[in-house]
Design an enzyme around this catalytic site. Sequence first.
Site, PDB file in Angstrom:
ATOM      1  N   LYS A  49     -44.777  48.396   0.861  1.00 11.17           N
ATOM      2  CA  LYS A  49     -44.472  47.373   0.019  1.00 11.17           C
ATOM      3  C   LYS A  49     -44.829  46.712  -0.218  1.00 11.17           C
ATOM      4  O   LYS A  49     -45.083  46.383  -1.530  1.00 11.17           O
ATOM      5  CB  LYS A  49     -43.359  47.328   0.846  1.00 11.17           C
ATOM      6  CG  LYS A  49     -42.295  46.015   0.762  1.00 11.17           C
ATOM      7  CD  LYS A  49     -41.471  46.291   1.090  1.00 11.17           C
ATOM      8  CE  LYS A  49     -41.463  45.538   2.631  1.00 11.17           C
ATOM      9  NZ  LYS A  49     -41.225  43.606   1.921  1.00 11.17           N
ATOM     10  N   ASN A  50     -46.038  45.812   0.770  1.00  9.16           N
ATOM     11  CA  ASN A  50     -45.843  44.907   0.287  1.00  9.16           C
ATOM     12  C   ASN A  50     -47.054  44.116  -1.049  1.00  9.16           C
ATOM     13  O   ASN A  50     -47.501  43.141  -1.063  1.00  9.16           O
ATOM     14  CB  ASN A  50     -46.155  43.894   1.791  1.00  9.16           C
ATOM     15  CG  ASN A  50     -45.199  43.665   2.143  1.00  9.16           C
ATOM     16  OD1 ASN A  50     -43.920  43.277   1.897  1.00  9.16           O
ATOM     17  ND2 ASN A  50     -45.033  42.586   3.666  1.00  9.16           N
ATOM     18  N   CYS A  96     -33.015  33.071   4.686  1.00 11.72           N
ATOM     19  CA  CYS A  96     -32.982  34.521   5.300  1.00 11.72           C
ATOM     20  C   CYS A  96     -32.872  34.498   6.457  1.00 11.72           C
ATOM     21  O   CYS A  96     -33.102  33.786   7.385  1.00 11.72           O
ATOM     22  CB  CYS A  96     -33.933  35.354   4.535  1.00 11.72           C
ATOM     23  SG  CYS A  96     -35.498  35.577   5.735  1.00 11.72           S
ATOM     24  N   ARG A 150     -37.555  29.627   5.049  1.00 18.56           N
ATOM     25  CA  ARG A 150     -38.960  29.988   4.346  1.00 18.56           C
ATOM     26  C   ARG A 150     -38.810  29.585   2.867  1.00 18.56           C
ATOM     27  O   ARG A 150     -38.228  30.486   2.174  1.00 18.56           O
ATOM     28  CB  ARG A 150     -38.516  32.161   4.038  1.00 18.56           C
ATOM     29  CG  ARG A 150     -38.737  32.738   5.420  1.00 18.56           C
ATOM     30  CD  ARG A 150     -38.628  34.250   4.686  1.00 18.56           C
ATOM     31  NE  ARG A 150     -39.350  34.763   4.594  1.00 18.56           N
ATOM     32  CZ  ARG A 150     -39.532  36.455   4.014  1.00 18.56           C
ATOM     33  NH1 ARG A 150     -38.555  36.910   4.321  1.00 18.56           N
ATOM     34  NH2 ARG A 150     -40.701  36.596   3.695  1.00 18.56           N
ATOM     35  N   ASP A 188     -44.709  40.930  11.409  1.00 20.00           N
ATOM     36  CA  ASP A 188     -44.547  42.537  10.293  1.00 20.00           C
ATOM     37  C   ASP A 188     -43.886  43.426  12.298  1.00 20.00           C
ATOM     38  O   ASP A 188     -43.791  43.956  11.941  1.00 20.00           O
ATOM     39  CB  ASP A 188     -44.806  43.182   9.170  1.00 20.00           C
ATOM     40  CG  ASP A 188     -44.489  41.851   8.438  1.00 20.00           C
ATOM     41  OD1 ASP A 188     -43.160  40.463   8.613  1.00 20.00           O
ATOM     42  OD2 ASP A 188     -44.898  42.408   7.355  1.00 20.00           O
ATOM     43  N   ARG A 230     -35.621  48.659   3.025  1.00 23.29           N
ATOM     44  CA  ARG A 230     -36.162  48.064   2.530  1.00 23.29           C
ATOM     45  C   ARG A 230     -37.693  48.754   2.507  1.00 23.29           C
ATOM     46  O   ARG A 230     -38.421  48.064   1.674  1.00 23.29           O
ATOM     47  CB  ARG A 230     -35.136  47.077   2.469  1.00 23.29           C
ATOM     48  CG  ARG A 230     -34.550  46.626   2.447  1.00 23.29           C
ATOM     49  CD  ARG A 230     -34.407  45.293   2.775  1.00 23.29           C
ATOM     50  NE  ARG A 230     -35.052  43.653   1.454  1.00 23.29           N
ATOM     51  CZ  ARG A 230     -35.274  42.713   2.039  1.00 23.29           C
ATOM     52  NH1 ARG A 230     -34.581  42.409   2.526  1.00 23.29           N
ATOM     53  NH2 ARG A 230     -36.220  41.712   1.197  1.00 23.29           N
TER      54      ARG A 230
HETATM   55  N1  EPU Z   1     -44.118  28.439   4.385  1.00 25.21           N
HETATM   56  C1  EPU Z   1     -43.411  27.642   3.863  1.00 25.21           C
HETATM   57  N2  EPU Z   1     -43.793  27.542   2.327  1.00 25.21           N
HETATM   58  C2  EPU Z   1     -44.034  28.180   1.632  1.00 25.21           C
HETATM   59  C3  EPU Z   1     -44.613  29.205   1.781  1.00 25.21           C
HETATM   60  C4  EPU Z   1     -44.514  29.822   2.368  1.00 25.21           C
HETATM   61  O1  EPU Z   1     -42.712  27.039   4.601  1.00 25.21           O
HETATM   62  O2  EPU Z   1     -43.975  27.263   0.379  1.00 25.21           O
HETATM   63  C5  EPU Z   1     -43.618  29.165   4.990  1.00 25.21           C
HETATM   64  C6  EPU Z   1     -42.346  30.266   6.053  1.00 25.21           C
HETATM   65  O3  EPU Z   1     -41.098  30.007   5.969  1.00 25.21           O
HETATM   66  C7  EPU Z   1     -42.517  31.037   6.870  1.00 25.21           C
HETATM   67  C8  EPU Z   1     -44.673  30.808   6.529  1.00 25.21           C
HETATM   68  O4  EPU Z   1     -44.644  30.111   5.496  1.00 25.21           O
HETATM   69  O5  EPU Z   1     -42.442  30.546   8.017  1.00 25.21           O
HETATM   70  C9  EPU Z   1     -44.912  32.285   5.990  1.00 25.21           C
HETATM   71  O6  EPU Z   1     -44.891  32.507   4.978  1.00 25.21           O
HETATM   72  P1  EPU Z   1     -45.491  33.070   3.498  1.00 25.21           P
HETATM   73  O7  EPU Z   1     -45.238  32.671   2.493  1.00 25.21           O
HETATM   74  O8  EPU Z   1     -46.980  33.903   4.267  1.00 25.21           O
HETATM   75  O9  EPU Z   1     -44.601  34.798   3.941  1.00 25.21           O
HETATM   76  P2  EPU Z   1     -43.767  35.577   2.577  1.00 25.21           P
HETATM   77  O10 EPU Z   1     -45.050  35.542   1.842  1.00 25.21           O
HETATM   78  O11 EPU Z   1     -42.926  35.454   2.284  1.00 25.21           O
HETATM   79  C10 EPU Z   1     -45.184  37.756   3.166  1.00 25.21           C
HETATM   80  C11 EPU Z   1     -44.436  39.280   3.853  1.00 25.21           C
HETATM   81  C12 EPU Z   1     -43.687  38.878   4.739  1.00 25.21           C
HETATM   82  C13 EPU Z   1     -44.420  39.216   6.401  1.00 25.21           C
HETATM   83  C14 EPU Z   1     -45.076  37.210   5.313  1.00 25.21           C
HETATM   84  C15 EPU Z   1     -46.015  37.063   6.656  1.00 25.21           C
HETATM   85  C16 EPU Z   1     -43.455  40.953   1.511  1.00 25.21           C
HETATM   86  C17 EPU Z   1     -42.978  40.506   0.084  1.00 25.21           C
HETATM   87  N3  EPU Z   1     -43.315  39.924   2.327  1.00 25.21           N
HETATM   88  O12 EPU Z   1     -43.735  36.917   3.246  1.00 25.21           O
HETATM   89  O13 EPU Z   1     -43.104  40.393   5.477  1.00 25.21           O
HETATM   90  O14 EPU Z   1     -43.917  38.973   7.318  1.00 25.21           O
HETATM   91  O15 EPU Z   1     -46.226  37.782   4.611  1.00 25.21           O
HETATM   92  O16 EPU Z   1     -46.896  38.036   6.745  1.00 25.21           O
HETATM   93  O17 EPU Z   1     -45.419  40.092   1.249  1.00 25.21           O
HETATM   94  C18 EPU Z   1     -41.441  42.290   6.009  1.00 25.21           C
HETATM   95  O18 EPU Z   1     -42.280  42.717   5.691  1.00 25.21           O
HETATM   96  O19 EPU Z   1     -40.509  42.149   6.520  1.00 25.21           O
HETATM   97  C19 EPU Z   1     -41.680  40.411   5.674  1.00 25.21           C
HETATM   98  C20 EPU Z   1     -40.910  39.960   5.944  1.00 25.21           C
END
Ligand code: EPU
Length: 419
Positions: free
Chosen positions: A22-23, A117, A122, A305, A397
């Site tokens: 998915k990711n 969320c 996030r 995850d 999802r």
């Molecule tokens: N964060 C910030 N500011 C930002 C970006 C991130 O504070 O601008 C914080 C977030 O709030 C969080 C941490 O940094 O606490 C990590 O966030 P990240 O951006 O790495 O997460 P994401 O890209 O939103 C992806 C996956 C998630 C997975 C995380 C961590 C996708 C679509 N989603 O989320 O997947 O948990 O990386 O590995 O790729 C899932 O599949 O169930 C899922 C939640």
Amino acid sequence: MDQFCIRGGKPLRGEVEVAGSKNATLPILAASLLAEGPCRISRVPCLRDTETFLNLLTEFGLRCEKKGAGVVEIDTSGARTGTAPYDLVRTMRASVMVLGPLLARFGHVRVSLPGGCAIGARPIDQHLKALELMGAEIELKEGYVNVRADRLRGVRILFDMITVTGTKNLLMAAALADGITVLENAAQEPEVVALAELLNGMGARIQGAGTPVVMIEGVERLSGFEVEVPPDRIETGTFMIGAAITGGDVTARRCEPDHVRSLTLRLREAGLEVTEGNDWVRVKNGGGVRPVSIKTAAYPGFPTDLQAQFMALMTLAEGACAITETIFENRFMHAAELIRMGACINIDGRTAHVEGVPSLKGATVMATDLRASASLVLAGLAAEGETVLRRIYHIDRGYERIEERLRTLGADIERVAES
Ligand code: EPU
């Protein structure tokens, strides 16, 4: 609304094929917004999130056609910029990944701010800060972020924290920027590498993806592509833990064992037999699970995850351990539900102290997010008696037909309409 009825106590046994990730799929779909030419993507998992992203792409003039057997073809000739609306971004935060490509290609884009969320606040401040450094003008208005830049320019960007989606967004933005962009403290997740390889295949010049420092030399245009989505490492890990928690023996096929290394090591520490080949991994529970403490971390650390699923396993371990969540601030919602099934868990800030119990008991429980649902399915499969899991739209999802695939491994699980 549907729910799962699970009659636990049957060991999972046999072989299962892992679906596309998915990711990894979502950024690949986002990259089609950069493509001047048709795109063909295979091994696309059939999930709510991939459906939502395909709908999002149509907002920007792309014509997406499902060809069956996980193949999606995208006609990009009508690509245009526009708005990623609140209703889509709210249901799927990954929608913010249209920001980088649309800004780079069309010079402006409007994206709803995602809001919080179930697993944490996030924010996307890191994405916006980096784009600003590249010359973008950012305006927040009525819950939307309007971003403009005639042409983004390459700069050095040091992320304050590791962000997976932030790194992907910036890779796509920098691919069409003027000059060289260097991303420091970049995410090293396999899905980031898959995106970088795809972009390079489209004509981008990216080096270092999979390390903390990535260099991107902007080019004028990017072509269409054909790509197969890599296997889902979180699904692989979920099946591995499924074998462990039910006292079973499962081989996950068409997966990438290297991508689940941190889990493999922890499972071996817990006394499970884990063997692997080029594209398969087998987990066998010869009897008993020892407690193993974990702390989630960015890749190659233990994935957040898989934290919920691992916690389910540890509720049945022969002793106590600590599970620390460092990525998201509110990702222990499954703990309260596991406690309803007889688990012994105490939460102290970001750490869950888990004391293993001899058995879990079936109960009615509620899914709160995707991975929490997976954890509760696994707990239900191991529990004595019947577990009813409500709100399973969360699991749809991210796991394709999970109940059918678990049934092929011997699970007694049924999807029924909530009465
Ligand atoms: N964060 C910030 N500011 C930002 C970006 C991130 O504070 O601008 C914080 C977030 O709030 C969080 C941490 O940094 O606490 C990590 O966030 P990240 O951006 O790495 O997460 P994401 O890209 O939103 C992806 C996956 C998630 C997975 C995380 C961590 C996708 C679509 N989603 O989320 O997947 O948990 O990386 O590995 O790729 C899932 O599949 O169930 C899922 C939640």
